[in-house]
Write a protein that holds these residues in place. Structure first.
Motif, mmCIF file in Angstrom:
data_model
loop_
_atom_site.group_PDB
_atom_site.id
_atom_site.type_symbol
_atom_site.label_atom_id
_atom_site.label_comp_id
_atom_site.label_asym_id
_atom_site.label_seq_id
_atom_site.Cartn_x
_atom_site.Cartn_y
_atom_site.Cartn_z
ATOM 1 N N PRO A 7 -23.618 119.323 52.379
ATOM 2 C CA PRO A 7 -23.997 120.611 52.943
ATOM 3 C C PRO A 7 -25.073 120.488 54.004
ATOM 4 O O PRO A 7 -25.123 121.295 54.908
ATOM 5 N N GLY A 8 -25.880 119.461 53.933
ATOM 6 C CA GLY A 8 -26.885 119.110 54.914
ATOM 7 C C GLY A 8 -27.339 120.202 55.858
ATOM 8 O O GLY A 8 -27.653 121.293 55.460
ATOM 9 N N PRO A 9 -27.388 119.877 57.126
ATOM 10 C CA PRO A 9 -27.961 120.789 58.102
ATOM 11 C C PRO A 9 -27.143 122.054 58.302
ATOM 12 O O PRO A 9 -25.950 122.102 58.059
ATOM 13 N N ALA A 82 -27.904 127.987 53.790
ATOM 14 C CA ALA A 82 -28.857 126.890 53.974
ATOM 15 C C ALA A 82 -30.150 127.187 53.221
ATOM 16 O O ALA A 82 -30.734 126.300 52.599
ATOM 17 N N GLY A 83 -30.585 128.450 53.266
ATOM 18 C CA GLY A 83 -31.783 128.845 52.528
ATOM 19 C C GLY A 83 -31.607 128.691 51.029
ATOM 20 O O GLY A 83 -32.497 128.205 50.334
ATOM 21 N N LEU A 84 -30.435 129.093 50.524
ATOM 22 C CA LEU A 84 -30.172 128.945 49.093
ATOM 23 C C LEU A 84 -30.124 127.476 48.691
ATOM 24 O O LEU A 84 -30.660 127.089 47.659
ATOM 25 N N LEU A 85 -29.471 126.679 49.515
ATOM 26 C CA LEU A 85 -29.366 125.251 49.205
ATOM 27 C C LEU A 85 -30.724 124.566 49.239
ATOM 28 O O LEU A 85 -31.026 123.730 48.389
ATOM 29 N N SER A 86 -31.544 124.913 50.188
ATOM 30 C CA SER A 86 -32.859 124.275 50.269
ATOM 31 C C SER A 86 -33.798 124.781 49.184
ATOM 32 O O SER A 86 -34.750 124.102 48.831
ATOM 33 N N GLY A 87 -33.483 125.937 48.625
ATOM 34 C CA GLY A 87 -34.308 126.495 47.552
ATOM 35 C C GLY A 87 -33.931 125.984 46.184
ATOM 36 O O GLY A 87 -34.494 126.413 45.184
ATOM 37 N N GLY A 88 -32.948 125.101 46.114
ATOM 38 C CA GLY A 88 -32.584 124.510 44.832
ATOM 39 C C GLY A 88 -31.803 125.427 43.925
ATOM 40 O O GLY A 88 -31.804 125.249 42.720
ATOM 41 N N ARG A 89 -31.082 126.392 44.491
ATOM 42 C CA ARG A 89 -30.353 127.336 43.646
ATOM 43 C C ARG A 89 -28.897 126.958 43.504
ATOM 44 O O ARG A 89 -28.048 127.800 43.275
ATOM 45 N N ILE A 90 -28.569 125.695 43.617
ATOM 46 C CA ILE A 90 -27.189 125.253 43.491
ATOM 47 C C ILE A 90 -26.668 125.587 42.114
ATOM 48 O O ILE A 90 -27.282 125.271 41.102
#
Length: 98
Positions: A7-9, A82-90
């Motif tokens: 999912p990266g950038p 991207a915000g959700l992924l970077s926030g650790g909400r996977i």
């Protein structure tokens, strides 16, 4: 189904979303402008729900079925994801954080 290998950038998410929306709408990806509201292209509720399922399968995020209406452009959706992924909400639904 296409999957996002990493999912990266934000750009990778954006390209993947363009490809998925193009498939739903039967348009070449080059005709999808990520800054134009998806409704403009004729994205309907069935397509919007399909997008949610694809997001869940590809990146492991449970998203609201209103994703495409709450974030009406591909750029908006990509930034949100991207915000959700970077926030650790996977793998978590919105209610799981309350």
């Amino acid at each position: 189904m296409n999957a996002v290998p990493d999912p990266g950038p934000h750009g990778d998410l954006r390209r993947w979303l363009i490809e998925r929306v193009a498939v739903y709408l039967r348009l070449p990806p080059a005709e999808i402008d990520p800054t134009v509201k998806l409704r403009t292209y004729g994205l309907d509720s069935i397509h919007a729900l399909s997008l949610c399922v694809d997001v869940e399968e590809a990146v492991g995020l449970l998203v609201e079925p209103t994703l495409a209406w709450d974030h009406p452009t591909i750029d908006d959706i990509a930034a949100h994801l991207a915000g959700l992924l970077s926030g650790g909400r996977i793998g978590q639904g919105p209610s799981d954080t309350e």
